[in-house]
Design a protein around this motif. Sequence first.
Motif, PDB file in Angstrom:
ATOM      1  N   CYS A  45      39.723  87.648  44.204  1.00 57.09           N
ATOM      2  CA  CYS A  45      39.518  86.488  45.068  1.00 57.09           C
ATOM      3  C   CYS A  45      40.811  85.764  45.416  1.00 57.09           C
ATOM      4  O   CYS A  45      40.781  84.638  45.907  1.00 57.09           O
ATOM      5  CB  CYS A  45      38.500  85.536  44.452  1.00 57.09           C
ATOM      6  N   ALA A  46      41.935  86.401  45.144  1.00 51.19           N
ATOM      7  CA  ALA A  46      43.209  85.783  45.515  1.00 51.19           C
ATOM      8  C   ALA A  46      44.053  86.760  46.330  1.00 51.19           C
ATOM      9  O   ALA A  46      45.249  86.578  46.474  1.00 51.19           O
ATOM     10  CB  ALA A  46      43.960  85.330  44.261  1.00 51.19           C
ATOM     11  N   ALA A  47      43.408  87.800  46.867  1.00 51.99           N
ATOM     12  CA  ALA A  47      44.150  88.793  47.635  1.00 51.99           C
ATOM     13  C   ALA A  47      44.511  88.279  49.024  1.00 51.99           C
ATOM     14  O   ALA A  47      45.542  88.654  49.582  1.00 51.99           O
ATOM     15  CB  ALA A  47      43.328  90.089  47.740  1.00 51.99           C
ATOM     16  N   CYS A  48      43.666  87.446  49.592  1.00 51.47           N
ATOM     17  CA  CYS A  48      43.888  87.002  50.979  1.00 51.47           C
ATOM     18  C   CYS A  48      44.215  85.517  51.087  1.00 51.47           C
ATOM     19  O   CYS A  48      44.673  85.062  52.126  1.00 51.47           O
ATOM     20  CB  CYS A  48      42.658  87.289  51.830  1.00 51.47           C
ATOM     21  N   HIS A  49      43.886  84.760  50.061  1.00 50.61           N
ATOM     22  CA  HIS A  49      44.138  83.310  50.080  1.00 50.61           C
ATOM     23  C   HIS A  49      44.253  82.834  48.646  1.00 50.61           C
ATOM     24  O   HIS A  49      44.119  83.631  47.715  1.00 50.61           O
ATOM     25  CB  HIS A  49      43.020  82.564  50.824  1.00 50.61           C
ATOM     26  N   MET A  50      44.461  81.557  48.453  1.00 45.09           N
ATOM     27  CA  MET A  50      44.600  81.032  47.081  1.00 45.09           C
ATOM     28  C   MET A  50      43.334  81.256  46.269  1.00 45.09           C
ATOM     29  O   MET A  50      42.254  81.484  46.806  1.00 45.09           O
ATOM     30  CB  MET A  50      44.963  79.543  47.101  1.00 45.09           C
ATOM     31  N   LEU A  51      43.505  81.172  44.975  1.00 45.43           N
ATOM     32  CA  LEU A  51      42.389  81.318  44.047  1.00 45.43           C
ATOM     33  C   LEU A  51      41.744  79.939  43.855  1.00 45.43           C
ATOM     34  O   LEU A  51      42.392  79.018  43.351  1.00 45.43           O
ATOM     35  CB  LEU A  51      42.943  81.850  42.729  1.00 45.43           C
ATOM     36  N   TYR A  52      40.484  79.799  44.292  1.00 42.22           N
ATOM     37  CA  TYR A  52      39.837  78.484  44.244  1.00 42.22           C
ATOM     38  C   TYR A  52      39.203  78.193  42.888  1.00 42.22           C
ATOM     39  O   TYR A  52      38.361  78.964  42.426  1.00 42.22           O
ATOM     40  CB  TYR A  52      38.752  78.400  45.326  1.00 42.22           C
ATOM     41  N   ALA A  55      34.924  74.711  40.369  1.00 39.02           N
ATOM     42  CA  ALA A  55      34.298  73.392  40.508  1.00 39.02           C
ATOM     43  C   ALA A  55      34.453  72.817  41.918  1.00 39.02           C
ATOM     44  O   ALA A  55      33.884  71.770  42.225  1.00 39.02           O
ATOM     45  CB  ALA A  55      34.856  72.413  39.476  1.00 39.02           C
ATOM     46  N   LEU A  56      35.186  73.506  42.786  1.00 36.69           N
ATOM     47  CA  LEU A  56      35.346  73.017  44.159  1.00 36.69           C
ATOM     48  C   LEU A  56      34.094  73.199  45.010  1.00 36.69           C
ATOM     49  O   LEU A  56      33.994  72.634  46.093  1.00 36.69           O
ATOM     50  CB  LEU A  56      36.522  73.716  44.853  1.00 36.69           C
ATOM     51  N   LEU A  57      33.129  74.011  44.562  1.00 37.75           N
ATOM     52  CA  LEU A  57      31.897  74.210  45.329  1.00 37.75           C
ATOM     53  C   LEU A  57      30.698  74.209  44.387  1.00 37.75           C
ATOM     54  O   LEU A  57      30.823  74.559  43.208  1.00 37.75           O
ATOM     55  CB  LEU A  57      31.947  75.543  46.088  1.00 37.75           C
ATOM     56  N   PRO A  58      29.520  73.862  44.916  1.00 38.17           N
ATOM     57  CA  PRO A  58      28.314  73.961  44.083  1.00 38.17           C
ATOM     58  C   PRO A  58      27.923  75.436  43.857  1.00 38.17           C
ATOM     59  O   PRO A  58      28.316  76.308  44.645  1.00 38.17           O
ATOM     60  CB  PRO A  58      27.244  73.229  44.903  1.00 38.17           C
ATOM     61  N   ALA A  59      27.151  75.684  42.827  1.00 35.82           N
ATOM     62  CA  ALA A  59      26.758  77.050  42.472  1.00 35.82           C
ATOM     63  C   ALA A  59      26.102  77.781  43.643  1.00 35.82           C
ATOM     64  O   ALA A  59      26.367  78.971  43.879  1.00 35.82           O
ATOM     65  CB  ALA A  59      25.815  77.007  41.270  1.00 35.82           C
ATOM     66  N   ARG A  60      25.264  77.053  44.417  1.00 27.56           N
ATOM     67  CA  ARG A  60      24.568  77.737  45.515  1.00 27.56           C
ATOM     68  C   ARG A  60      25.548  78.264  46.571  1.00 27.56           C
ATOM     69  O   ARG A  60      25.286  79.278  47.217  1.00 27.56           O
ATOM     70  CB  ARG A  60      23.497  76.823  46.141  1.00 27.56           C
ATOM     71  N   SER A  61      26.673  77.579  46.735  1.00 26.47           N
ATOM     72  CA  SER A  61      27.670  78.062  47.697  1.00 26.47           C
ATOM     73  C   SER A  61      28.315  79.353  47.199  1.00 26.47           C
ATOM     74  O   SER A  61      28.479  80.314  47.960  1.00 26.47           O
ATOM     75  CB  SER A  61      28.761  77.016  47.909  1.00 26.47           C
ATOM     76  N   TRP A  62      28.666  79.371  45.908  1.00 26.72           N
ATOM     77  CA  TRP A  62      29.275  80.591  45.371  1.00 26.72           C
ATOM     78  C   TRP A  62      28.297  81.768  45.450  1.00 26.72           C
ATOM     79  O   TRP A  62      28.695  82.884  45.800  1.00 26.72           O
ATOM     80  CB  TRP A  62      29.747  80.392  43.932  1.00 26.72           C
ATOM     81  N   GLY A 155      49.660  72.260  42.817  1.00 26.91           N
ATOM     82  CA  GLY A 155      48.941  72.648  41.600  1.00 26.91           C
ATOM     83  C   GLY A 155      47.507  73.085  41.857  1.00 26.91           C
ATOM     84  O   GLY A 155      46.721  73.204  40.915  1.00 26.91           O
ATOM     85  N   ALA A 156      47.134  73.345  43.121  1.00 26.80           N
ATOM     86  CA  ALA A 156      45.723  73.578  43.465  1.00 26.80           C
ATOM     87  C   ALA A 156      45.074  74.718  42.685  1.00 26.80           C
ATOM     88  O   ALA A 156      43.949  74.591  42.208  1.00 26.80           O
ATOM     89  CB  ALA A 156      45.586  73.828  44.967  1.00 26.80           C
ATOM     90  N   GLU A 157      45.779  75.833  42.523  1.00 25.54           N
ATOM     91  CA  GLU A 157      45.164  76.956  41.803  1.00 25.54           C
ATOM     92  C   GLU A 157      44.986  76.638  40.323  1.00 25.54           C
ATOM     93  O   GLU A 157      44.150  77.225  39.648  1.00 25.54           O
ATOM     94  CB  GLU A 157      46.018  78.224  41.954  1.00 25.54           C
TER      95      GLU A 157
END
Length: 164
Positions: A45-52, A55-62, A155-157
């Motif tokens: 999940c960090a091949a194309c963009h930062m690794l999120y 906790a940045l999204l609710p479970a249903r989004s993931w 420090g986002a990642e």
Amino acid sequence: MGRYVNSGTIAVVAALSGVAFGAQSLMADGLSLTPVREKTVAKECAACHMLYPPALLPARSWSSIVANLNNHFGENASLDDATTKAIADYLVANADTGGIGAKLLRDLNPEVTPARITDLPWWKRKHEKRNRVGPAALAENGAKFKGDCKACHKGAEQGSFDDD
Ligand code: HEC
Ligand code: HEC
């Protein structure tokens, strides 16, 4: 590289994201979230963009994001079933963990499943102010898109959003 081999998943993830986890304990108050501490997620999940941080999204989004990797914002990011399941399990279990992360999910309609962090009402309010993620601000920080948090929050990642 050899010194990472015996120290387990956390060291592997730290090595992959190029940072020391020790830095996290130096953070005082402010908005800090637990970073990804799982090597499959860190790799895939960090091949194309930062690794999120989850906790940045609710479970249903993931759940929805991982279930639709074959059409992931126009890209095919699909993986084999076992890898997909491991990623979904980790992100769902570590999503929405309350505490400081709850701030991000404030005002989110429970019936809505946001596809993006940048669709969260709290996020939009914070960033639409003073055109913080307008084209000029993105360019100035070298951010590829609004969700390129680490261009502006170094420090986002590592889950730190209070360092700038
Ligand atoms: C093949 C490349 C690719 C891979 C691999 C990939 N993504 Fe993405 N992802 C994208 C693109 C492209 C976007 C949209 C970027 C844009 O809007 O310009 C995106 C956006 C996102 C966003 C939305 C960010 C926001 O708020 O705008 C999330 C969340 C996300 N990806 C999670 C994941 C997860 C979880 C994985 C691992 C399972 C993953 N991505 C793997 C290409 C990828
Ligand atoms: C183009 C630059 C830019 C991008 C990209 C960006 N932000 Fe921000 N963000 C800011 C600025 C500027 C502020 C306001 C100043 C501050 O509080 O650091 C801010 C504020 C915040 C805050 C509030 C901090 C606080 O203590 O109130 C959070 C949380 C945050 N951003 C998270 C994110 C996340 C998550 C992403 C990616 C999905 C992101 N930002 C992308 C520029 C950006």
